[in-house]
Design an enzyme around this catalytic site. Sequence first.
Site, PDB file in Angstrom:
ATOM      1  N   TYR A 130       0.824  -1.211   0.000  1.00  0.00           N
ATOM      2  CA  TYR A 130       0.000   0.000   0.000  1.00  0.00           C
ATOM      3  C   TYR A 130       0.859   1.262   0.000  1.00  0.00           C
ATOM      4  CZ  TYR A 130      -4.491   2.267   0.742  1.00  0.00           C
ATOM      5  OH  TYR A 130      -5.645   3.016   0.577  1.00  0.00           O
TER       6      TYR A 130
ATOM      7  N   HIS B 125      -4.260   7.314  -3.354  1.00  0.00           N
ATOM      8  CA  HIS B 125      -5.625   7.685  -3.756  1.00  0.00           C
ATOM      9  C   HIS B 125      -5.607   8.702  -4.891  1.00  0.00           C
ATOM     10  CE1 HIS B 125      -6.368   6.273   0.425  1.00  0.00           C
ATOM     11  NE2 HIS B 125      -7.532   5.875  -0.066  1.00  0.00           N
TER      12      HIS B 125
HETATM   13 ZN   LIG Z   1      -9.345   2.084  -0.621  1.00  0.00          ZN
END
Ligand SMILES: [Zn+2]
Length: 352
Positions: free
Chosen positions: A180, A267
């Site tokens: 991530y 994001h």
């Molecule tokens: Zn997410």
Amino acid sequence: MHAIIPPYLLARLAASSEPHVARAAEAARQTLAAPRVYRPTRASIDLSVEGGALVLEASPAPDRVISDAQHREQLPGVRARGEDDPATGDAAVDEAFDGLGATFALFWEAFGRSSIDGAGGTLEATVHYGEDYDNAFWNGERMVFGDGDGEVFTGFTRSVSVIGHELTHGVVEHAGGLQYVGQSGALNESIADVFGALTEQHLRGQTAAEASWLIGAGIFTDAVQGDALRSLSAPGTAYDDDVLGRDPQPAHMRDYVHTSADNGGVHINSGIPNKAFHLVATALGGHAWERAGRIWYLTLTTGGLSDTADFAEFAAATHAAATREYGEGSEEAAAVHAAWVGVGVIEDAAQR
Ligand SMILES: [Zn+2]
């Protein structure tokens, strides 16, 4: 970790001194400060041997349990609705129940995957988490939803694409995971957006041309200038608001955002692979889960991705998956190639 509202958006809201969003700003500050305990999943697949054949036990029906945190930050909270129970009349409980069901239906009906773990595992969620809690997240074993602050964010159970997004993080983990951070993190986010959008399209029976391609439509109040959190069809256009600022997503590698914030823009730069998926889906037409979604699903589950895959590795893996599934030189493989050229991840050989 794996929360639907990115930290930069909450930080911006938290820093606002606008009186009309005072409650929302305080809610954002508290949401940022609240701990989210992460529990890595222990995968369990029931295998048995019958008459010399290996049998994988997988149920084609969802098994849902919704709990109510009653505005505390303790999990799981009080059991509010199980699989065989009728609607409760609590909108958050019933919307979470329906959203988990819609996500289960997409993965089972389109890809033959039974639940998040692929083995019929229980789908669990907790609603009414915290006071004015401005987020929804997947903690490795359950979905958790805040009710929002009421000034900027409404409840997070209202959007099926948000629920599909969060549960897809669980599918990604079970498929081997994508770290991530940086491009692998942006791919993790993008895959969650893709299957979140597909969950909504599948529920509504929409074609690629009919779909909104929005993530989180309905979670902003009317006071916010914006349709949703993100747009797969037009990254960077989902909102443009005096408090929240402008949707920062790029749609092409030339606009790639180099930042250490948001785990390296997970994001933000997810807009690029999101747009690539939208290009494949609209080039092929029809229901996006049937071919474009299938290629992405096969890439994730059988594509041999490393957990540090970057956009180029993922692009090559989607092209390989399309070629394996539909054939060399197929319309599907060509659409995948053209899409990654379209967002600048691979060079167009013909233009060299
Ligand atoms: Zn997410």
